[in-house]
Motif scaffolding. Structure first.
Motif, short mmCIF file in Angstrom:
data_model
loop_
_atom_site.label_atom_id
_atom_site.label_comp_id
_atom_site.label_asym_id
_atom_site.label_seq_id
_atom_site.Cartn_x
_atom_site.Cartn_y
_atom_site.Cartn_z
N VAL A 185 -0.78 9.72 2.88
CA VAL A 185 0.01 10.28 1.77
C VAL A 185 1.10 11.20 2.31
CG1 VAL A 185 -0.08 11.73 -0.28
CG2 VAL A 185 -1.93 10.12 0.18
N ASP A 186 0.77 12.03 3.31
CA ASP A 186 1.76 12.93 3.89
C ASP A 186 2.89 12.15 4.54
OD1 ASP A 186 0.56 15.27 3.10
OD2 ASP A 186 -0.61 15.50 4.95
N GLN A 195 0.83 -1.21 0.00
CA GLN A 195 0.00 0.00 0.00
C GLN A 195 0.87 1.26 0.00
OE1 GLN A 195 -3.15 0.19 2.89
NE2 GLN A 195 -3.29 2.42 2.80
N GLU A 196 1.95 1.26 0.78
CA GLU A 196 2.85 2.41 0.82
C GLU A 196 3.53 2.60 -0.54
OE1 GLU A 196 4.20 2.27 5.53
OE2 GLU A 196 5.33 1.16 4.00
N ILE A 222 -4.26 13.28 -4.38
CA ILE A 222 -3.70 11.93 -4.50
C ILE A 222 -4.39 10.98 -3.53
CG2 ILE A 222 -1.60 10.58 -4.16
CD1 ILE A 222 -0.02 12.99 -5.19
N ALA A 223 -4.67 11.47 -2.31
CA ALA A 223 -5.38 10.64 -1.33
C ALA A 223 -6.77 10.28 -1.84
CB ALA A 223 -5.48 11.39 0.00
N GLY A 224 -7.46 11.25 -2.47
CA GLY A 224 -8.78 10.98 -3.02
C GLY A 224 -8.74 9.96 -4.14
N GLN A 225 -7.71 10.04 -4.98
CA GLN A 225 -7.57 9.09 -6.09
C GLN A 225 -7.37 7.67 -5.58
OE1 GLN A 225 -4.27 9.96 -8.74
NE2 GLN A 225 -4.15 7.84 -9.42
N ALA A 264 3.55 5.82 -3.01
CA ALA A 264 4.82 6.40 -3.48
C ALA A 264 4.86 6.48 -5.00
CB ALA A 264 5.99 5.58 -2.96
N MET A 265 4.34 5.46 -5.68
CA MET A 265 4.36 5.47 -7.14
C MET A 265 3.49 6.58 -7.71
SD MET A 265 6.46 3.24 -8.22
CE MET A 265 5.99 3.18 -9.94
#
Length: 415
Positions: free
Chosen positions: A135-136, A99-100, A124-127, A104-105
């Motif tokens: 994400v942070d 998941q991490e 990005i978190a929403g996607q 990162a990708m």
């Protein structure tokens, strides 16, 4: 005792970043694509600025002598990884869980050529359907491990803050400047001092340090892959040697509208700044490629040691000016399209060969090795030393990592 008011006259010198100077610096730092966007914005605000846009066409890199090199392929001459290859190597080294790694990708895909994130972490978190905190967290790990410092920055202020932290210079004056970059661009040092409760002299010292940071840490990557946009300069060999010229098809021409309407003075000042930028770009590009003429003739294995201080001293310019000019500036050569910044390379040791040349030779040795019996770092060091370049094994390992080349046991062909 009665107090008396005295009037005295004193003469002092102070540095002020005026609006005109800030605009001049922005134009000097901009590449052809960025300058084109800036001119379009300026023309939209000032009808006295007339733009004549060049004919739009896809840029095809020049390979004038490619067919004369037999089996030699110029694209194999890259002395460093692309930005995405460098970042993928970084992600792999972090040993993230699935998941991490997925987060990162997506962060890597969001990187702009400058090295900044092109999308906010919330998007990005929403996607990905994860929390912004997740994400942070990955973004923070990438920022701490990334080299050069400033990659994965959220914006310009974040990029400069990361570099100030690494240099141990993130003190109160530096924080005050980074929190008010809009005022700094207008030269309002005194206002920043009043708002932050600091002395203007301390802010000016911090500003001097701030100017030494790299606002585009990603610009030095993908050095020998042709940019999507057209390059800023063109290098051609004439009877008197190598000649550098501006790529006129990459920039619109600027003129002033006829008449006496308001805005003509600003339009003429803008044209003067662009002419100054073009003249500086040409002189810097000519000096760089004159010093690296052997690389133009023989390839990147012939790079010689060169620093920005060398070019600055030769041209009578400040080193920060050279840094601004070469940031994101590409030159089209018969051997491919190169980024000017990547041609700066220090000597491995005093009087020794350029580090960039050694990295090019190292990449060639690995490309030509027997896949069943890959060369160890020690063997690569010995091979490089045979060319008159004594080099330590740990230095070979460092260069190999910069080239994103795995160690010998991972390069070995599996049965």
């Amino acid at each position: 005792m009665k107090s008396r008011t005295r009037i005295s006259v004193t003469q002092t010198q102070r540095m002020a970043l005026t609006t005109g100077l800030a605009t001049s610096i922005r134009i000097l730092r901009a590449d052809a694509a960025g300058l084109s966007r800036y001119l379009e914005e300026a023309a939209a605000e000032n009808p006295q600025i007339l733009l004549t846009r060049p004919q739009v066409q896809d840029w095809i890199p020049r390979w004038k002598s490619a067919f004369a090199w037999d089996a030699e392929r110029p694209e194999q001459e890259a002395a460093g990884p692309s930005l995405i290859a460098h970042v993928l190597g970084l992600i792999e080294s972090l040993r993230l869980n699935p998941q991490e790694a997925r987060i990162a990708m997506v962060l890597a895909e969001a990187l702009e050529p400058s090295g900044w994130l092109g999308r906010p972490p919330a998007a990005i978190a929403g996607q990905l359907g994860v929390t912004v905190a997740a994400v942070d967290g990955i973004l923070d790990r990438l920022q701490k491990q990334a080299e050069p410092t400033g990659l994965f920055a959220r914006n310009l202020a974040d990029c400069l803050r990361l570099q100030a932290e690494e240099a141990g210079q993130l003190d109160k004056p530096m924080r005050a400047l980074l929190d008010r970059l809009d005022l700094l661009a207008k030269g309002e040092i005194d206002r920043i001092a009043r708002e932050a409760g600091l002395e203007p002299s301390d802010l000016r010292q911090a500003f001097g340090r701030l100017r030494s940071y790299d606002p585009k840490p990603g610009a030095g990557f993908e050095p020998f892959a042709a940019p999507v946009r057209e390059p800023d300069l063109i290098a051609e060999k004439g009877q008197a040697g190598w000649i550098i010229s501006l790529n006129r098809s990459a920039l619109p021409s600027v003129s002033v509208a006829e008449g006496r309407a308001k805005g003509r003075a600003e339009a003429r000042a803008l044209i003067k700044m662009i002419e100054g930028r073009n003249a500086t770009l040409l002189s810097v590009g000519q000096d760089i490629l004159t010093r690296q003429e052997a690389a133009l003739e023989e390839g990147l294995g012939a790079l010689v040691p060169m620093t920005m201080a060398d070019v600055a001293q030769s041209l009578g310019l400040h080193e920060s000016t050279i840094s601004r000019v070469v940031a994101g500036t590409a030159v089209d050569t018969p051997r491919g399209t190169w980024w000017l910044r990547t041609l700066f390379t220090k000597a491995v040791h005093e009087g020794g060969p350029a580090a960039g040349a050694l990295r090019d030779r190292l990449a060639r040795l690995v490309a030509e090795e027997d896949p069943d019996h890959p060369l160890s770092d020690e063997a690569l060091a010995v091979a490089l030393a045979e060319g008159g370049a004594p080099i330590a094994r740990r230095t070979v390992a460092k260069y190999r990592a910069m080239l994103n080349l795995p160690p010998a046991h991972r390069r070995k062909r599996r049965a």
